[in-house]
Each structure stands twice: as C-alpha cells, then as structure tokens.
Design an enzyme around this catalytic site. Structure first.
Site, PDB file in Angstrom:
ATOM      1  N   GLU A  51      23.897  48.192  16.694  1.00  0.00           N
ATOM      2  CA  GLU A  51      25.156  48.969  17.142  1.00  0.00           C
ATOM      3  C   GLU A  51      24.888  49.058  18.558  1.00  0.00           C
ATOM      4  OE1 GLU A  51      27.811  49.312  15.587  1.00  0.00           O
ATOM      5  OE2 GLU A  51      27.049  48.672  13.442  1.00  0.00           O
ATOM      6  N   TYR A 134      30.575  57.352  17.901  1.00  0.00           N
ATOM      7  CA  TYR A 134      30.693  56.102  17.180  1.00  0.00           C
ATOM      8  C   TYR A 134      29.443  55.634  16.472  1.00  0.00           C
ATOM      9  CZ  TYR A 134      30.429  51.082  15.980  1.00  0.00           C
ATOM     10  OH  TYR A 134      30.151  49.843  15.412  1.00  0.00           O
ATOM     11  N   ASP A 152      35.388  51.211  15.483  1.00  0.00           N
ATOM     12  CA  ASP A 152      34.988  50.297  16.829  1.00  0.00           C
ATOM     13  C   ASP A 152      36.234  49.638  17.211  1.00  0.00           C
ATOM     14  OD1 ASP A 152      35.091  48.342  14.976  1.00  0.00           O
ATOM     15  OD2 ASP A 152      33.549  47.350  15.574  1.00  0.00           O
ATOM     16  N   CYS A 220      50.268  46.068   4.617  1.00  0.00           N
ATOM     17  CA  CYS A 220      49.883  46.273   6.316  1.00  0.00           C
ATOM     18  C   CYS A 220      51.584  46.270   6.941  1.00  0.00           C
ATOM     19  CB  CYS A 220      49.457  45.005   6.891  1.00  0.00           C
ATOM     20  SG  CYS A 220      49.351  45.201   8.638  1.00  0.00           S
TER      21      CYS A 220
END
Length: 356
Positions: A51, A134, A152, A220
């Site tokens: 990460e 994060y 992210d 969506c």
C-alpha cells in the site's frame, strides 16, 4: 453534496452493490505478489508495504521493487534493523522519499512496542509513523478483515460514478467517502476494497470506462446519465512555479563526489550529486561543493515535483584534491548501486553519455 440526494435510485439499493461486485471479484481478481490467494491468510507486512509503495506509483513499477525489497527485508524485524541509507537507496526511483523513512520508523515501533506484530485496528495503526487514514483503513480491511472504508483514487472514481457525485474534487471527497461507507459490507471488507480497486483499474478507467463489462452498470447513475467519464470532476490545475538550480559533477579519477541530502526536506536522506540552491532564476555556480575549474554544460535536466517544476543546469569539473566535506567518492561505473533519486540519475546519465 449529499450522496443520497445525488443518486436516489442507486442509493436505494446499496446492499446490492457489494454482492454483485464480490461475485465479479471472485472470478476476475488480479493475482498480485502482495495479495493473499483465496483460502490464504494475508501477511500484514506485505499488505502494508504494498500500500505504501503503490501510492502515486503503478502496479507495473512496484512489482519488481516489491520482490527485491521483500527478498532483502522480509518482515518487520529485518526492516527495523536495516541501515536507513540502504533503505533509501533501495527506494530510489519510487518518489516521495519520506515514505521510505517512515517505513523504517514504523517497523521500529512495531518491533519495540507491539512485539513485532502489526496492530489490527485503524485507530492504533494511525499512531504509527506514515500511516494516514487511507493506509490504516486498507491494512485493517485487507490484512485483518476489519470493516474499514478504503478510498484510493480508483475507489474514488468508481463511487463518484456510481452515485453521480458531480461536485468538483477535492470538496467532493466528503460525499464520496460517505457513499463508500454506505456500500462497504461488514463481511469481506478487505475483498470488497480490493474489488473496488480492481474494478477501477481494469474497467472503470479514467477516460474510456468499459461500462458494458461492469458488474455494477445497472446500478450506476453515471452510466445511466450517459457520460461516466466526466466523473469525478477535477478542479482546474494551478500553474506550478518554475525553479532553477545547478547540479555539480565533481570527478576524481574514475569516481564522482556524492553527498547525503539533509534528512528533512525534498529527497531527504538520499545520496545525491551536490546541488546549489533552487531559486527563481538560474544561480550559476553558486553553492559549488569545492573550488574547481567548473564548466557549465549546454544541457539541462528537468523534473516535476508536487508543488513546483525544477530545471537544473549541469556543471562539471575534475580535481585531484581531497574533498573535506561530508561527501563520498563513488565509483562512476557503479552509480546504479548508489540509489540516486530519479532527478540525479537523469543528470548522471546526461554527463556520462556526453563523456562516452
């Protein structure tokens, strides 16, 4: 902007998003060297390292660097005991060098205060050097299965399109995180986070999303509105200031002078070629590391930092004298082992290319 008002139809069925996405992920998940395979237990060290490495860096660039790093420092204990200069050299080219210093600092805290075991909750993770919101959420979810909201750049894009959040960034991040929170499941939160990342990387791409292949297309709002590629709306970029400087190549025989940059500041702690001040106008030979017959090359090296662009002239000289400063003479033939930041590696290549 309230995410619920921005997309009432999709917001009415957030519980349907996770099952559809996880079903897709079970069939299409990427195989990555830091990612546990189905049935395996994630290694917190590898999750955390990946990460950090992946921030502002592509998966393709990180793969070989991750393999080399974990072969050398495979766990918290080995990294905590590592020489920081060697760690910084191994990080060269990945950018944002404070991340490498924080990796060592965090590993030392994990060993000294947590018995070598990574904490599993977000609150404790955020007390470690370099772990912001994060990274702490990603490690908690992916490595430990905790429910955490992981956002992210890929997740940000997916969520902005799912809920048609049209407020420009960065202000939209409040609504995006709220919407991501509403669709994050309690079970398989780590897989859900990685599924969102994979979807954003492979299908919900920035410019030409492959909506017909998307498992969430029917839910969506951005797709239904007909222009998902417009989301998220990015604020207009401000022009960055231009700075200038000079890089000094001082050669003695077959070695060149390198210095270690101060720990604080840009490229802190890295081995580098000496450089004068970075200012608004070309400073010429100001800040030269030694008195010598300096010659300015008819060439420059450019590099972009987050807050400014930099253009550096190249000054070269030869010497037989001993250098009394804090630098070291490094064999030119082995410069690739010095771990020079990209900016200085460019300068070294420009000088040695001319000298061939």
């Amino acid at each position: 902007m309230d995410a619920t008002r921005s997309c009432p139809d999709a917001a009415a069925e957030p519980a349907a998003i996770a099952p559809a996405l996880l079903d897709w992920y079970d069939r299409h998940r990427r195989v990555l060297p830091w990612r546990a395979l189905p049935g395996e237990t994630a290694d917190p060290y590898r999750v955390w390292l990946s990460e950090v490495m992946l921030q502002q860096t592509t998966v393709a660039a990180v793969r070989p660097r991750f393999a080399a790093w974990t072969a050398r420092w495979p766990d918290f204990a080995s990294l905590a005991a590592a020489d920081e200069a060697e760690v910084m050299a191994a990080w060269a080219g990945l950018g944002y060098y404070a991340r490498a210093r924080n990796l060592v600092a965090a590993a030392k805290v994990v060993v000294a205060e947590h018995g070598g075991a990574f904490p599993s909750d977000e609150a404790t993770l955020r007390t470690l050097p370099g772990l912001g919101a994060y990274t702490a959420a990603a490690v908690a979810a992916i490595a430990f299965g905790r429910r955490a909201v992981v956002v992210d750049a890929n997740v940000e894009r997916v969520v902005a399109r799912l809920f048609a959040i049209a407020e420009p960034l960065p202000a939209a991040r409040v609504a995006i995180r709220a919407a991501a929170d509403r669709v994050t499941p309690a079970a398989r939160a780590g897989d859900f986070a990685q599924a969102m990342m994979d979807l954003g990387s492979a299908i919900c791409t920035p410019k030409t999303p492959s909506c017909l292949l998307c498992p969430l297309a029917a839910r969506c709002r951005g797709f239904r509105d007909g222009a998902p590629e417009r989301l998220p709306v990015k604020a207009a970029k401000k022009a960055k200031p231009q700075r200038h400087g000079t890089i000094f190549w001082l050669q003695r025989g077959q070695a060149v002078l390198l210095e270690r940059r101060p720990d604080k500041g840009l490229l802190g702690g890295m081995r580098a070629l000496p450089t004068g001040p970075w200012v608004d106008r070309p400073p010429g030979l100001e800040g030269a590391p030694a008195a010598a017959d300096w010659r300015l090359r008819n060439a420059t090296v450019s590099h972009g930092f987050t807050h400014f662009d930099l253009e550096l002239s190249l000054a070269v000289a030869e010497t037989d004298a001993h250098h009394d400063g804090d630098g070291l003479w490094w064999p030119i033939a082995e410069l690739d082992r010095a771990g020079l930041p990209t900016l200085f590696a460019k300068a070294a290549a420009a000088v040695t290319r001319r000298d061939e």
